[in-house]
Design a protein around this motif. Structure first.
Motif, PDB file in Angstrom:
ATOM      1  N   LYS A 238       0.833  -1.223   0.000  1.00  0.00           N
ATOM      2  CA  LYS A 238       0.000   0.000   0.000  1.00  0.00           C
ATOM      3  C   LYS A 238       0.862   1.266   0.000  1.00  0.00           C
ATOM      4  CE  LYS A 238      -3.727  -2.499   0.343  1.00  0.00           C
ATOM      5  NZ  LYS A 238      -4.003  -3.230  -0.849  1.00  0.00           N
ATOM      6  N   LEU A 239       1.760   1.343  -0.992  1.00  0.00           N
ATOM      7  CA  LEU A 239       2.590   2.525  -1.165  1.00  0.00           C
ATOM      8  C   LEU A 239       1.797   3.626  -1.858  1.00  0.00           C
ATOM      9  CD1 LEU A 239       5.892   0.925  -2.524  1.00  0.00           C
ATOM     10  CD2 LEU A 239       5.438   1.693  -0.184  1.00  0.00           C
ATOM     11  N   CYS A 240       2.128   4.854  -1.567  1.00  0.00           N
ATOM     12  CA  CYS A 240       1.615   6.004  -2.300  1.00  0.00           C
ATOM     13  C   CYS A 240       2.458   6.085  -3.574  1.00  0.00           C
ATOM     14  CB  CYS A 240       1.797   7.258  -1.452  1.00  0.00           C
ATOM     15  SG  CYS A 240       1.326   8.783  -2.287  1.00  0.00           S
ATOM     16  N   TYR A 241       1.826   6.026  -4.741  1.00  0.00           N
ATOM     17  CA  TYR A 241       2.618   5.915  -5.971  1.00  0.00           C
ATOM     18  C   TYR A 241       2.120   6.802  -7.111  1.00  0.00           C
ATOM     19  CZ  TYR A 241      -1.151   2.844  -7.619  1.00  0.00           C
ATOM     20  OH  TYR A 241      -2.366   2.335  -7.990  1.00  0.00           O
ATOM     21  N   GLY A 242       1.476   7.895  -6.871  1.00  0.00           N
ATOM     22  CA  GLY A 242       0.902   8.748  -7.916  1.00  0.00           C
ATOM     23  C   GLY A 242       1.715   8.853  -9.186  1.00  0.00           C
ATOM     24  N   GLN A 243       2.898   9.494  -9.132  1.00  0.00           N
ATOM     25  CA  GLN A 243       3.723   9.647 -10.321  1.00  0.00           C
ATOM     26  C   GLN A 243       4.990   8.796 -10.238  1.00  0.00           C
ATOM     27  OE1 GLN A 243       4.378  13.626 -11.783  1.00  0.00           O
ATOM     28  NE2 GLN A 243       2.208  14.095 -11.811  1.00  0.00           N
ATOM     29  N   SER A 244       4.924   7.725  -9.491  1.00  0.00           N
ATOM     30  CA  SER A 244       6.028   6.770  -9.448  1.00  0.00           C
ATOM     31  C   SER A 244       5.707   5.610 -10.375  1.00  0.00           C
ATOM     32  CB  SER A 244       6.211   6.209  -8.033  1.00  0.00           C
ATOM     33  OG  SER A 244       6.541   7.234  -7.131  1.00  0.00           O
ATOM     34  N   GLU A 245       6.769   5.034 -10.935  1.00  0.00           N
ATOM     35  CA  GLU A 245       6.572   3.809 -11.712  1.00  0.00           C
ATOM     36  C   GLU A 245       6.312   2.672 -10.739  1.00  0.00           C
ATOM     37  OE1 GLU A 245       5.982   3.608 -14.716  1.00  0.00           O
ATOM     38  OE2 GLU A 245       7.122   5.099 -15.834  1.00  0.00           O
ATOM     39  N   ILE A 246       5.375   1.830 -11.096  1.00  0.00           N
ATOM     40  CA  ILE A 246       5.035   0.671 -10.270  1.00  0.00           C
ATOM     41  C   ILE A 246       4.622  -0.444 -11.224  1.00  0.00           C
ATOM     42  CG2 ILE A 246       2.637   1.442  -9.946  1.00  0.00           C
ATOM     43  CD1 ILE A 246       2.860   0.274  -7.051  1.00  0.00           C
ATOM     44  N   ASP A 247       5.016  -1.658 -10.893  1.00  0.00           N
ATOM     45  CA  ASP A 247       4.702  -2.789 -11.765  1.00  0.00           C
ATOM     46  C   ASP A 247       3.215  -3.095 -11.750  1.00  0.00           C
ATOM     47  OD1 ASP A 247       7.372  -3.200 -12.463  1.00  0.00           O
ATOM     48  OD2 ASP A 247       7.711  -4.608 -10.808  1.00  0.00           O
ATOM     49  N   LEU A 248       2.762  -3.625 -12.871  1.00  0.00           N
ATOM     50  CA  LEU A 248       1.388  -4.118 -12.939  1.00  0.00           C
ATOM     51  C   LEU A 248       1.281  -5.434 -12.182  1.00  0.00           C
ATOM     52  CD1 LEU A 248       0.578  -3.397 -16.687  1.00  0.00           C
ATOM     53  CD2 LEU A 248      -0.285  -2.172 -14.692  1.00  0.00           C
ATOM     54  N   ALA A 249       0.079  -5.793 -11.777  1.00  0.00           N
ATOM     55  CA  ALA A 249      -0.158  -7.089 -11.134  1.00  0.00           C
ATOM     56  C   ALA A 249       0.254  -8.200 -12.103  1.00  0.00           C
ATOM     57  CB  ALA A 249      -1.631  -7.211 -10.749  1.00  0.00           C
ATOM     58  N   THR A 250       0.589  -9.343 -11.565  1.00  0.00           N
ATOM     59  CA  THR A 250       1.134 -10.432 -12.381  1.00  0.00           C
ATOM     60  C   THR A 250       0.170 -10.924 -13.449  1.00  0.00           C
ATOM     61  OG1 THR A 250       0.440 -12.008 -10.687  1.00  0.00           O
ATOM     62  CG2 THR A 250       2.724 -11.231 -10.595  1.00  0.00           C
ATOM     63  N   ASP A 251      -1.119 -10.750 -13.262  1.00  0.00           N
ATOM     64  CA  ASP A 251      -2.101 -11.230 -14.248  1.00  0.00           C
ATOM     65  C   ASP A 251      -2.500 -10.143 -15.244  1.00  0.00           C
ATOM     66  OD1 ASP A 251      -3.487  -9.699 -12.409  1.00  0.00           O
ATOM     67  OD2 ASP A 251      -5.193 -11.070 -12.266  1.00  0.00           O
ATOM     68  N   TRP A 252      -1.627  -9.142 -15.466  1.00  0.00           N
ATOM     69  CA  TRP A 252      -1.943  -8.012 -16.329  1.00  0.00           C
ATOM     70  C   TRP A 252      -2.356  -8.441 -17.729  1.00  0.00           C
ATOM     71  CZ3 TRP A 252       0.834  -7.474 -20.752  1.00  0.00           C
ATOM     72  CH2 TRP A 252       2.096  -8.087 -20.806  1.00  0.00           C
ATOM     73  N   ALA A 253      -1.734  -9.468 -18.282  1.00  0.00           N
ATOM     74  CA  ALA A 253      -2.033  -9.878 -19.660  1.00  0.00           C
ATOM     75  C   ALA A 253      -3.494 -10.296 -19.805  1.00  0.00           C
ATOM     76  CB  ALA A 253      -1.099 -10.996 -20.103  1.00  0.00           C
ATOM     77  N   ASN A 254      -4.038 -10.972 -18.791  1.00  0.00           N
ATOM     78  CA  ASN A 254      -5.452 -11.368 -18.824  1.00  0.00           C
ATOM     79  C   ASN A 254      -6.363 -10.145 -18.850  1.00  0.00           C
ATOM     80  OD1 ASN A 254      -4.691 -14.076 -18.654  1.00  0.00           O
ATOM     81  ND2 ASN A 254      -4.809 -14.089 -16.425  1.00  0.00           N
ATOM     82  N   HIS A 255      -6.005  -9.133 -18.068  1.00  0.00           N
ATOM     83  CA  HIS A 255      -6.809  -7.905 -18.012  1.00  0.00           C
ATOM     84  C   HIS A 255      -6.718  -7.123 -19.320  1.00  0.00           C
ATOM     85  CE1 HIS A 255      -7.893  -8.362 -13.807  1.00  0.00           C
ATOM     86  NE2 HIS A 255      -6.648  -8.735 -13.586  1.00  0.00           N
ATOM     87  N   PHE A 256      -5.534  -7.106 -19.928  1.00  0.00           N
ATOM     88  CA  PHE A 256      -5.369  -6.436 -21.213  1.00  0.00           C
ATOM     89  C   PHE A 256      -6.283  -7.074 -22.256  1.00  0.00           C
ATOM     90  CE2 PHE A 256      -0.920  -4.275 -21.191  1.00  0.00           C
ATOM     91  CZ  PHE A 256      -1.172  -3.723 -19.954  1.00  0.00           C
ATOM     92  N   THR A 257      -6.254  -8.399 -22.307  1.00  0.00           N
ATOM     93  CA  THR A 257      -7.072  -9.128 -23.281  1.00  0.00           C
ATOM     94  C   THR A 257      -8.551  -8.884 -23.025  1.00  0.00           C
ATOM     95  OG1 THR A 257      -5.345 -10.795 -23.526  1.00  0.00           O
ATOM     96  CG2 THR A 257      -7.569 -11.409 -24.222  1.00  0.00           C
ATOM     97  N   ALA A 258      -8.963  -8.925 -21.766  1.00  0.00           N
ATOM     98  CA  ALA A 258     -10.374  -8.701 -21.422  1.00  0.00           C
ATOM     99  C   ALA A 258     -10.809  -7.293 -21.821  1.00  0.00           C
ATOM    100  CB  ALA A 258     -10.592  -8.929 -19.929  1.00  0.00           C
ATOM    101  N   LEU A 259      -9.955  -6.298 -21.599  1.00  0.00           N
ATOM    102  CA  LEU A 259     -10.295  -4.927 -21.985  1.00  0.00           C
ATOM    103  C   LEU A 259     -10.411  -4.790 -23.498  1.00  0.00           C
ATOM    104  CD1 LEU A 259      -8.356  -2.379 -19.749  1.00  0.00           C
ATOM    105  CD2 LEU A 259     -10.723  -2.234 -20.454  1.00  0.00           C
ATOM    106  N   LYS A 260      -9.520  -5.432 -24.218  1.00  0.00           N
ATOM    107  CA  LYS A 260      -9.571  -5.367 -25.677  1.00  0.00           C
ATOM    108  C   LYS A 260     -10.867  -5.981 -26.190  1.00  0.00           C
ATOM    109  CE  LYS A 260      -6.455  -5.606 -29.542  1.00  0.00           C
ATOM    110  NZ  LYS A 260      -5.073  -5.872 -29.932  1.00  0.00           N
ATOM    111  N   GLN A 261     -11.279  -7.098 -25.583  1.00  0.00           N
ATOM    112  CA  GLN A 261     -12.545  -7.734 -25.973  1.00  0.00           C
ATOM    113  C   GLN A 261     -13.731  -6.862 -25.595  1.00  0.00           C
ATOM    114  OE1 GLN A 261     -12.187 -11.536 -24.024  1.00  0.00           O
ATOM    115  NE2 GLN A 261     -11.050 -12.449 -25.727  1.00  0.00           N
TER     116      GLN A 261
END
Length: 191
Positions: A16-39
């Motif tokens: 639970k870091l404050c990360y507004g303009q910091s780079e932060i990794d996506l959750a490990t299941d990001w590819a599934n979410h990308f595909t779902a959004l595209k669909q």
């Protein structure tokens, strides 16, 4: 004109870091979410102009959805939390955090910006976007930016914006009728 505001997918932030303009990794299941959004977006992506925040969590999604044909605009950045960036929310000086929470719209975070300042750059981007000749635009950005733009479109006081839920991977659609004096309709939020 149709404008789609997409919030980036979930991030990997177990502490639970404050990360507004910091780079932060996506959750490990990001590819599934990308595909779902595209669909979910389907034909709405065809022929669209794409804009993205400069942060990797947005650029990665914008690239996936647009076949790497997108423009970066720094005005689409999340709020700059200054000295609080990458700090645990629980480690932020409590009186200072309380002062921000009491007036988050106007309070300028030490070393960062206020929500009012962020709102100024977001609305400048929006006004320029409305002048474009495109029929369809997709904007990949952050929850704070989407809240700011919705407040602008709907004339909601900035102090009320946190009453708008903007989930990860969500889509908000705005229709703009330019022939009616640039009349803007919020078709849906958080879909």
């Amino acid at each position: 004109m149709e404008i789609y505001l997409l919030r980036h997918t979930a991030v990997n932030n177990p502490h639970k870091l404050c990360y507004g303009q910091s780079e932060i990794d996506l959750a490990t299941d990001w590819a599934n979410h990308f595909t779902a959004l595209k669909q979910k977006m389907g034909p709405s992506l065809r022929g669209a102009l794409f804009y993205s925040s400069p942060y990797q969590r947005c650029k990665q999604l914008a690239g996936f959805l647009s076949d790497d044909q997108f423009q970066i605009d720094s005005r689409l950045s999340e709020m700059h939390f200054g000295d609080w960036e990458q700090c645990l929310w629980t480690d932020i000086d409590q009186p200072v955090l309380n002062a921000w929470m009491a007036d988050f719209a106007n309070y300028q975070v030490p070393g960062g910006e206020s929500f009012v300042q962020m709102h100024g750059r977001c609305t400048q981007f929006w006004d320029e976007l409305l002048a474009l000749p495109s029929d369809r635009i997709v904007v990949v950005t952050h929850a704070g930016v989407i809240r700011s733009l919705l407040a602008y479109i709907l004339s909601i006081p900035l102090e009320k914006t946190f009453q708008l839920e903007v989930e990860y991977s969500s889509v908000t659609k705005i229709t703009v009728a330019k022939q009616q004096g640039c009349y803007q309709t919020v078709n849906y939020i958080n879909r």
